[in-house]
Design a protein around this motif. Structure first.
Motif, PDB file in Angstrom:
ATOM      1  N   THR A 123     -45.775  19.093  -9.985  1.00 46.83           N
ATOM      2  CA  THR A 123     -44.856  19.660 -10.979  1.00 46.83           C
ATOM      3  C   THR A 123     -44.905  18.922 -12.310  1.00 46.83           C
ATOM      4  O   THR A 123     -44.364  19.414 -13.299  1.00 46.83           O
ATOM      5  N   LEU A 124     -45.531  17.757 -12.342  1.00 53.37           N
ATOM      6  CA  LEU A 124     -45.604  17.004 -13.593  1.00 53.37           C
ATOM      7  C   LEU A 124     -46.376  17.762 -14.672  1.00 53.37           C
ATOM      8  O   LEU A 124     -46.248  17.461 -15.850  1.00 53.37           O
ATOM      9  N   HIS A 125     -47.170  18.747 -14.273  1.00 53.46           N
ATOM     10  CA  HIS A 125     -47.968  19.526 -15.215  1.00 53.46           C
ATOM     11  C   HIS A 125     -47.405  20.928 -15.417  1.00 53.46           C
ATOM     12  O   HIS A 125     -48.113  21.827 -15.846  1.00 53.46           O
ATOM     13  N   THR A 126     -46.130  21.119 -15.094  1.00 56.40           N
ATOM     14  CA  THR A 126     -45.522  22.446 -15.197  1.00 56.40           C
ATOM     15  C   THR A 126     -44.336  22.416 -16.159  1.00 56.40           C
ATOM     16  O   THR A 126     -44.037  21.377 -16.745  1.00 56.40           O
ATOM     17  N   GLY A 127     -43.668  23.538 -16.243  1.00 51.51           N
ATOM     18  CA  GLY A 127     -42.523  23.658 -17.142  1.00 51.51           C
ATOM     19  C   GLY A 127     -41.282  22.920 -16.690  1.00 51.51           C
ATOM     20  O   GLY A 127     -40.355  22.729 -17.468  1.00 51.51           O
ATOM     21  N   ALA A 128     -41.220  22.516 -15.440  1.00 50.82           N
ATOM     22  CA  ALA A 128     -40.109  21.719 -14.924  1.00 50.82           C
ATOM     23  C   ALA A 128     -40.726  20.577 -14.128  1.00 50.82           C
ATOM     24  O   ALA A 128     -41.434  20.806 -13.164  1.00 50.82           O
ATOM     25  N   ARG A 129     -40.461  19.345 -14.560  1.00 45.52           N
ATOM     26  CA  ARG A 129     -41.141  18.192 -13.963  1.00 45.52           C
ATOM     27  C   ARG A 129     -40.206  17.391 -13.074  1.00 45.52           C
ATOM     28  O   ARG A 129     -39.088  17.070 -13.469  1.00 45.52           O
ATOM     29  N   PHE A 130     -40.707  17.056 -11.873  1.00 40.89           N
ATOM     30  CA  PHE A 130     -39.997  16.172 -10.946  1.00 40.89           C
ATOM     31  C   PHE A 130     -40.675  14.813 -11.019  1.00 40.89           C
ATOM     32  O   PHE A 130     -41.704  14.595 -10.415  1.00 40.89           O
TER      33      PHE A 130
END
Length: 196
Positions: A97-104
């Protein structure tokens, strides 16, 4: 059907995998749709890691723990590999998810909490059985995420909710990770009452 597929099916891994990945996907989608900030709050990250680890907890024992104990197979490396694979899945899903619109993230928080919570869950599996192994991690993490404490002992007591630069939290997580891996791999799940 190969032995690996039989092993995974007997431990209900496909169901746990669907629950863990599906649950993380739902949290990610809701956060992306509702939040204004791209980075998820540390508390949301910790609780998402916890949800995924709790979904994998029942897979740490087969349908008959006594049968596992009496089998002629060497279970220690299988148990260790099973636990490590669960950790890799949690890390892969959340770090993707670090490379998406919402990062965890940050990544250090995800790695620390995934390793520590999986180790704690494995320790609980060896002491109280897989059916109850998620009780302590869920209760402890919920309290730690909501009420993080300062100081060395406070950081140890609430390691899951501490900032990523907390050395005490990192040492606590590594201790749980290593202890859980060794104890679970060697001892396996606790002997439970057959009526359970």
């Amino acid at each position: 059907m190969t032995g690996t597929l039989l092993y995974l099916r007997s431990r209900r891994v496909p169901v746990a995998l669907a629950a863990a990945v599906g649950g993380a996907a739902v949290v990610w989608a809701l956060y992306r749709a509702l939040a204004k900030d791209r980075d998820a709050t540390p508390m949301l990250v910790v609780l998402t890691v916890l949800m995924m680890v709790a979904a994998f907890a029942p897979t740490l024992v087969g349908p008959d723990a006594n049968l596992d104990r009496t089998a002629s197979l060497r279970w220690s490396w299988r148990r260790g590999a099973h636990l490590l694979a669960g950790g890799v899945i949690v890390l892969a899903v959340l770090l993707a998810t670090l490379h998406t619109g919402a990062r965890f993230g940050p990544a250090a928080l995800v790695v620390r909490d995934a390793a520590g919570l999986l180790g704690l869950t494995a320790l609980c599996t060896s002491v109280v059985g897989a059916a109850r192994s998620w009780f302590l991690p869920v209760g402890w993490t919920t309290i730690a995420a909501v009420y993080p404490q300062g100081g060395t002992w406070g950081a140890v007591a609430t390691w899951q909710g501490q900032p990523t630069d907390s050395r005490a939290a990192a040492v606590t997580a590594v201790t749980f990770a290593l202890a859980g891996l060794v104890v679970y791999a060697v001892a396996g799940p606790a002997r439970t009452d057959p009526a359970e």
